[in-house]
Design a protein around this motif. Structure first.
Motif, PDB file in Angstrom:
ATOM      1  N   ARG B 289       0.883  -0.776   0.098  1.00 14.53           N
ATOM      2  CA  ARG B 289      -0.221   0.051   0.416  1.00 14.53           C
ATOM      3  C   ARG B 289       0.801   1.352   0.039  1.00 14.53           C
ATOM      4  O   ARG B 289       0.366   2.371  -0.306  1.00 14.53           O
ATOM      5  CB  ARG B 289      -1.287   0.086   1.157  1.00 14.53           C
ATOM      6  N   ALA B 290       2.145   1.283   0.273  1.00  9.07           N
ATOM      7  CA  ALA B 290       3.433   2.324   0.395  1.00  9.07           C
ATOM      8  C   ALA B 290       3.073   2.831  -0.677  1.00  9.07           C
ATOM      9  O   ALA B 290       4.227   2.200  -1.588  1.00  9.07           O
ATOM     10  CB  ALA B 290       4.483   2.106   1.274  1.00  9.07           C
ATOM     11  N   TYR B 291       3.708   4.196  -0.983  1.00  9.46           N
ATOM     12  CA  TYR B 291       3.563   4.281  -2.752  1.00  9.46           C
ATOM     13  C   TYR B 291       5.385   4.350  -2.629  1.00  9.46           C
ATOM     14  O   TYR B 291       5.597   3.835  -4.255  1.00  9.46           O
ATOM     15  CB  TYR B 291       4.083   5.880  -2.340  1.00  9.46           C
ATOM     16  N   GLY B 292       6.141   3.723  -1.985  1.00  9.47           N
ATOM     17  CA  GLY B 292       7.366   4.646  -2.015  1.00  9.47           C
ATOM     18  C   GLY B 292       7.894   2.007  -1.776  1.00  9.47           C
ATOM     19  O   GLY B 292       8.786   1.917  -1.557  1.00  9.47           O
ATOM     20  N   ARG B 349      11.967   4.812   3.030  1.00  9.48           N
ATOM     21  CA  ARG B 349      11.281   4.474   1.643  1.00  9.48           C
ATOM     22  C   ARG B 349       9.419   4.279   2.036  1.00  9.48           C
ATOM     23  O   ARG B 349       8.528   5.083   1.615  1.00  9.48           O
ATOM     24  CB  ARG B 349      10.911   3.237   0.748  1.00  9.48           C
ATOM     25  N   ALA B 350       9.149   4.046   3.048  1.00  8.71           N
ATOM     26  CA  ALA B 350       7.861   3.772   3.681  1.00  8.71           C
ATOM     27  C   ALA B 350       7.287   3.695   5.110  1.00  8.71           C
ATOM     28  O   ALA B 350       7.075   2.899   5.794  1.00  8.71           O
ATOM     29  CB  ALA B 350       6.990   1.978   2.769  1.00  8.71           C
ATOM     30  N   LEU B 351       7.524   5.007   5.303  1.00  6.95           N
ATOM     31  CA  LEU B 351       7.496   5.112   6.573  1.00  6.95           C
ATOM     32  C   LEU B 351       5.865   4.995   7.159  1.00  6.95           C
ATOM     33  O   LEU B 351       4.872   6.055   6.494  1.00  6.95           O
ATOM     34  CB  LEU B 351       7.877   7.022   7.288  1.00  6.95           C
ATOM     35  N   VAL B 352       5.526   4.254   8.722  1.00 12.75           N
ATOM     36  CA  VAL B 352       3.933   4.448   9.044  1.00 12.75           C
ATOM     37  C   VAL B 352       3.888   4.574   9.992  1.00 12.75           C
ATOM     38  O   VAL B 352       4.561   3.933  11.609  1.00 12.75           O
ATOM     39  CB  VAL B 352       3.442   3.470   8.798  1.00 12.75           C
ATOM     40  N   LEU B 353       3.510   5.612  10.956  1.00 14.83           N
ATOM     41  CA  LEU B 353       3.462   6.338  11.878  1.00 14.83           C
ATOM     42  C   LEU B 353       1.613   5.685  12.275  1.00 14.83           C
ATOM     43  O   LEU B 353       0.849   5.099  11.554  1.00 14.83           O
ATOM     44  CB  LEU B 353       2.595   7.898  12.452  1.00 14.83           C
ATOM     45  N   GLU B 354       2.196   4.849  13.584  1.00 14.18           N
ATOM     46  CA  GLU B 354       0.960   4.302  13.983  1.00 14.18           C
ATOM     47  C   GLU B 354      -0.706   4.421  14.108  1.00 14.18           C
ATOM     48  O   GLU B 354      -0.367   5.531  15.159  1.00 14.18           O
ATOM     49  CB  GLU B 354       1.190   3.090  15.338  1.00 14.18           C
ATOM     50  N   PRO B 355      -0.921   4.699  13.856  1.00 16.69           N
ATOM     51  CA  PRO B 355      -2.813   5.336  13.269  1.00 16.69           C
ATOM     52  C   PRO B 355      -3.609   4.962  15.005  1.00 16.69           C
ATOM     53  O   PRO B 355      -3.254   4.170  15.798  1.00 16.69           O
ATOM     54  CB  PRO B 355      -3.871   4.814  12.971  1.00 16.69           C
ATOM     55  N   GLY B 356      -4.297   6.139  15.216  1.00 18.99           N
ATOM     56  CA  GLY B 356      -4.215   6.308  16.599  1.00 18.99           C
ATOM     57  C   GLY B 356      -5.877   5.957  16.351  1.00 18.99           C
ATOM     58  O   GLY B 356      -6.169   5.315  15.531  1.00 18.99           O
ATOM     59  N   HIS B 357      -6.385   6.579  17.269  1.00 15.64           N
ATOM     60  CA  HIS B 357      -7.962   5.620  17.323  1.00 15.64           C
ATOM     61  C   HIS B 357      -9.545   6.912  17.140  1.00 15.64           C
ATOM     62  O   HIS B 357     -10.363   6.985  17.233  1.00 15.64           O
ATOM     63  CB  HIS B 357      -8.657   5.151  19.234  1.00 15.64           C
ATOM     64  N   LEU B 358      -8.591   7.752  17.422  1.00 15.31           N
ATOM     65  CA  LEU B 358      -9.704   9.312  16.858  1.00 15.31           C
ATOM     66  C   LEU B 358      -9.613   9.556  15.296  1.00 15.31           C
ATOM     67  O   LEU B 358      -8.438  10.014  14.850  1.00 15.31           O
ATOM     68  CB  LEU B 358      -9.038  10.448  17.415  1.00 15.31           C
TER      69      LEU B 358
END
Lengths: 466, 453
Positions: B289-292, B349-358
């Motif tokens: 799913r990551a662009y990079g 290349r594909a950083l993701v910050l773990e999503p929260g709940h709001l």
């Protein structure tokens, strides 16, 4: 690199003829041969010596309001014809017909260097890096890291179009940069200084790389004891040659005709009107030999020119390339530039200067009770439609009671172009220039900026100190 | 099948004596279409190719190795020959360094990520033009305040890359991409405001002109009437697009190269708490799913998931082969390079910050009062990834009673990156896979300095 024409005229004529075979108003071939060398010293080591070579041609065909463009790395007649056909795909079948193209005579120009990069040994170039590293580190134990970069390039270009234009340029450019990191109790700070000239290796006979290194190191060191920059609107004094980026962003981009013809600039319809303080005269001048944004002909074959944009505060003209000038039935102002043969030309600045005024630079500071003194600016960015722009400081100080006092940490300043231009209330005599790289629509080109010491009566300083 | 892998091998086979040689070959095809006022303004289409060659000369009696590099924008045989010779000559001038080596296969199996959309090469130019025209029409018709569409673009490209080395590396990858982007200008009286929108994907089928148009129109129209705000400290809520940019900047301090060379404020802080406990940050190019997303890194090693921050604690850095050796560790498969004209370095290349709940509305409601920032300017001039100083131009809307209120422009927001990581209030659940090296979601950060009047 040889001095023979990149493409012979009979080939150019046949390719241009073919490009217009299905109709069209103008066809153009832009051929380029660029050779470059770069060297990087980092962490006390020569880490990399690199060489690059790029050769190719971009062909455009203009049909009414539409431009077709294709490029190729194959400079043979077959390669050029294939690109011409691809570029001409935008021309409607059975268009206005065939025209015979006859090019003018070739007038070759010599390179913009007396000491060509290829005539200098690699060892001689690398020796400069080691010297700069030593000089930077000798300024103090707090200098914890030094990066030194060297680069040279020779860019030969040839432009031919269906109006018979044939022009060439041969640009030699040289750059040198030093980035220092100083480490202290408050963390790390960076200092940067660079030299970039449209000249060959002879520039190092005049310029001492040790001094470039010491300036970069000094910037990093002084910021170790810096306090956070203030927050809010304050008078700002910009040092001469601190980076005319202010004007490049505050009004330069907004005076590019592509923004004007699309009505996406705050300066639309302002010709003849007062758009700046009467102390401001702004010129864009591609003719100044040696400056980073200088050339003999632009990337559409027009001679470089000195264009007055603002005279004593009054807007006198915009900057034009071929396409936008044609819409207005006038000539290009020599501002059609492109990053490489793989790009379409567009309106770009060359060397953008605010001319010297009459004030004494020290007096301007002395007459500022409280404010910020910017000795060196970094980059900037503008939204031409709203006129809002930012520019970053990389060496700045507080002004207190007319004296330059404590160093400040880096911050962006934000203003609105037309407002800031009106708020310039002092312009000094000490004009100086700096090189920069201008990015627009994904293309980077070398530009020059120049300006004397001047004061803006109020601009928002984006620091963290309330 | 592409002939690039064979060509890469033939270059590497020409290594002399005990020298190490790596060949990186790339070829791409790009189409770019810009429309304006219902007409095609420009249509570009071209193929380009090039080669980058690294040669490493081994040192005598362990004094260290020397690296040389050369590149050329052509794959013609004579050009490739000259490039190899030039790289070899350049190597003679480098400072000997035992850590300068080419990557060697590390036994890690590659996770094949499919980045190729077959439909791209079948799409006729006229259909691409039609998509750009539809995008422009959608923006012009969306709102009576839209008074100009300064550009509406369609672009696509395909690129194939082959890599080979004398150390046993072989890798071949190919990817396609397509995008729509648009710049809208909204006006009311003398006031003009701008907004941009885009849609990106591996191929034209995943592009959505309505999303791009809606974003551009919303962002331009809601800024009408914007004024400067009063200076002061406040909570700032950043739009997902801005957060993607912020993460990209922070990630440069997590490059192993920056760490070993003393250019990162994270150096020496492994295992320490550098952010609030809600922060978990990973670089995972194996997530399609990551662009990079990518199968191999720029040295031909398998890309892999690397945890950078877990529950606020710094877990690791990203290394290429050379920076890993300097740091006394092994490559994390994180070499990146800017095409054939560049040499590899360590990066995300594909950083993701773990999503929260709001979601975004809930974040705004929870914050109550503050500034919502929809876009920033001057990131390259006002954010220093070495010192951590942070100061950017901002535009957006005030947050009042937990809702978006009046628009604000010509202000800056400032802090330090270190402090911002420790001042995160909420991480949104609205993760967006954005172009670039980082995904983004709504993020609320307390106690930033707003500079205006």
């Amino acid at each position: 690199m040889s001095d023979a024409a990149l493409i012979e005229s009979p080939v150019l004529e046949r390719v241009l003829h073919e490009a217009l075979a299905r109709g069209g108003d103008m066809a153009e071939i832009f051929a380029e041969d660029r050779q470059s060398q770069g060297a990087a010293l980092d962490d006390r080591r020569i880490e990399e010596l690199s060489s690059g070579r790029e050769r190719g041609a971009g062909i455009r065909v203009v049909v009414g309001e539409t431009t077709g463009f294709a490029h190729t790395a194959d400079l043979s007649e077959a390669g050029l014809l294939a690109a011409a056909e691809a570029a001409a795909a935008v021309a409607r079948e059975g268009g206005s017909g065939v025209r015979t193209v006859v090019l003018g005579a070739r007038s070759a120009v010599g390179p913009t260097a007396t000491e060509m990069p290829e005539s200098v040994t690699k060892a001689t170039k690398l020796e400069l890096l080691g010297r700069a590293d030593d000089a930077a580190r000798s300024t103090g134990d707090a200098i914890s890291q030094v990066q030194v970069g060297y680069g040279d390039s020779r860019r030969r270009v040839l432009i031919a179009n269906s109006d018979g234009l044939l022009a060439e340029d041969d640009l030699v450019r040289t750059r040198f940069s030093v980035v220092c990191i100083a480490t202290g109790d408050t963390g790390m700070q960076t200092g940067y200084e660079s030299l970039a000239r449209t000249e060959g290796f002879e520039v190092f006979e005049r310029v001492d790389v040790d001094e470039i290194a010491r300036v970069a190191a000094g910037r990093a060191l002084s910021k170790l004891s810096a306090r956070p920059a203030p927050s809010g609107e304050l008078p700002v004094v910009l040092a001469g040659g601190s980076g005319g980026i202010l004007f490049h962003e505050a009004c330069g981009h907004g005076l590019e005709a592509d923004h004007i013809v699309k009505d996406t600039s705050v300066y639309v319809g302002q010709i003849g009107q007062m758009v700046a303080s009467p102390l401001v005269t702004l010129v864009d001048d591609g003719t100044v030999g040696g400056e980073w944004g200088a050339f003999r002909v632009d990337d559409e074959g027009r001679p470089a020119a000195r264009n007055v944009l603002i005279e004593n505060g009054v807007l006198t003209d915009y900057m034009w390339d071929w396409l936008r000038a044609r819409k207005e039935g006038r000539l290009s102002s020599g501002n059609g530039r492109r990053q490489s043969y793989q790009h379409l030309p567009m309106v770009r600045m060359t060397n953008t200067f605010v001319l010297a005024g009459e004030s004494d630079p020290d007096e301007i500071v002395a007459q500022t009770p409280k404010g910020v003194y910017v000795a060196k600016l970094g980059g900037g960015q503008v939204n031409t439609t709203t006129g809002d722009f930012v520019f970053g400081t990389t060496e700045a100080y507080l002004i207190e009671n007319g004296h330059i006092t404590e160093p400040l940490r880096d911050a962006n300043l934000i203003g609105n172009g037309p407002e800031v231009l009106r708020r310039i209330d002092a312009v000094a005599t000490d004009f100086a220039t700096t090189p920069g790289t201008c990015g627009k629509d994904g293309q980077s080109v070398p530009v020059g900026c120049g300006q004397p010491t001047l004061r803006i009566s109020g601009v928002t300083v984006g620091g963290t100190a309330a | 099948m592409s002939e690039l892998p064979d060509l890469a091998r033939t270059i590497v086979e020409r290594a002399e004596g005990s020298e190490a040689v790596e060949a990186y070959l790339a070829r791409g095809h790009d189409t770019e279409i810009r429309v304006f006022d219902g007409e095609v303004e420009s249509l570009s289409s071209a193929t380009s190719a090039g080669v980058g060659i690294r040669v490493i000369l081994p040192g005598e009696s362990g004094e260290g190795n020397r690296l040389g590099f050369a590149w050329a924008g052509s794959l013609d045989a004579d050009v490739v020959d000259a490039t190899l010779a030039e790289a070899r000559d350049n190597a003679r001038y480098a400072t000997p360094d035992p850590d300068v080596v080419l990557a060697e296969p590390d036994g890690r199996a590659a996770v094949e990520v499919d980045l190729w959309d077959e439909t791209l090469e079948k799409l006729a130019t006229q259909e691409k033009v039609a998509m750009a025209l539809e995008l422009e029409r959608a923006v012009r018709g969306a709102d009576p305040h839209i008074r100009q569409v300064s550009s509406a673009d369609y672009g696509d490209g395909s690129v194939e890359v082959a890599l080979a080395s004398t150390t046993g590396i072989t890798a071949f990858t190919r990817r396609t991409s397509a995008f729509l982007s648009v710049s809208a200008i909204a006006g009311e009286g003398a006031d003009s405001q701008t907004g941009g929108g885009f849609s990106v994907g591996r191929g034209p089928g995943s592009l959505d002109p309505d999303v791009a148009a809606h974003d551009a129109v919303l962002r331009a129209v809601r800024m009408l009437g914007a004024t400067k705000a009063k200076s002061g400290r406040c909570t700032v809520v950043f739009d997902p697009r801005v957060v993607s940019t912020l993460l990209s900047v922070i990630s440069s301090a997590m490059s192993g190269e920056a760490v070993v060379k003393g250019r990162s404020f994270f150096a020496g802080r492994l295992g320490e708490s550098i952010a609030v406990p809600s922060v978990t940050l990973v670089d995972d190019p194996t997530d399609p799913r990551a662009y990079g997303a990518a199968t191999y890194d720029a040295e031909g090693l398998a890309c892999r998931r690397n945890a950078l921050i877990e529950a606020g604690v710094l877990q690791g850095f990203l290394y290429d082969t050379v920076s890993a050796r300097r740091g006394g560790t092994t490559s994390t498969g994180s070499a990146v390079r800017g095409g054939y004209a560049g040499t590899p370095g360590a990066g995300c290349r594909a950083l993701v910050l773990e999503p929260g709940h709001l979601d975004q509305d809930a974040v705004l409601a929870s914050v109550g009062e503050g500034l919502f920032v929809q876009s920033v300017t001057g990131v390259h001039s006002g954010v220093n990834a070495v010192s951590g100083d942070f100061s950017v131009g901002a535009e957006g809307l005030m947050i009042r009673d937990g809702k978006l209120a009046e628009p604000v422009r010509e202000v800056t927001v400032a802090s330090t990156l270190q402090r911002m990581l420790q001042s995160i209030l909420h991480i949104g659940s609205d993760l967006q896979w954005l172009p670039g090296i980082a995904a983004g979601q709504t993020l609320a950060i307390a106690d930033m300095q707003l500079s205006g009047d």
